[in-house]
Design a protein around this motif. Structure first.
Motif: not given
Length: 103
Positions: A81-103
């Motif tokens: 996903h080379p077109k994703m910004s580094d900030a967006d990638v970090r936000a997704v990765v952080d969310w996933v590592l938190q267990g992908a909470p819905s809130r």
């Protein structure tokens, strides 16, 4: 009353899905991953469990999202996903590592 209404606006925004979830939805991540079950790739909960306690996990997973790869979860490759910004990638990765909470 204006103060009360103004005080509620941030809470209304905070009640929506987390940024990582919104970004994952907008970048087709959910086509291969689900929060709580394996699809093409592992669930986000499985990823969080695998990397729990790994201080290098955010960097490893950000690299995987940007550059793609295979072999960690099986033979089906994860597309880059080379077109994703580094900030967006970090936000997704952080969310996933938190267990992908819905809130």
């Amino acid at each position: 009353m204006g103060v009360l209404i103004g005080g509620l606006a941030p809470q209304a925004q905070a009640a929506g899905p987390p940024a990582g979830q919104r970004i994952a939805l907008a970048n087709a991540c959910m086509g291969c991953h689900a929060v709580d079950r394996k699809l093409v790739g592992p669930s986000f909960e499985q990823v969080a469990a695998k990397y729990k306690g790994d201080a290098r996990a955010p960097a490893k997973l950000a690299h995987k999202v940007k550059d793609g790869g295979s072999g960690v979860w099986g033979m089906i490759p994860m597309p880059a996903h080379p077109k994703m910004s580094d900030a967006d990638v970090r936000a997704v990765v952080d969310w996933v590592l938190q267990g992908a909470p819905s809130r």
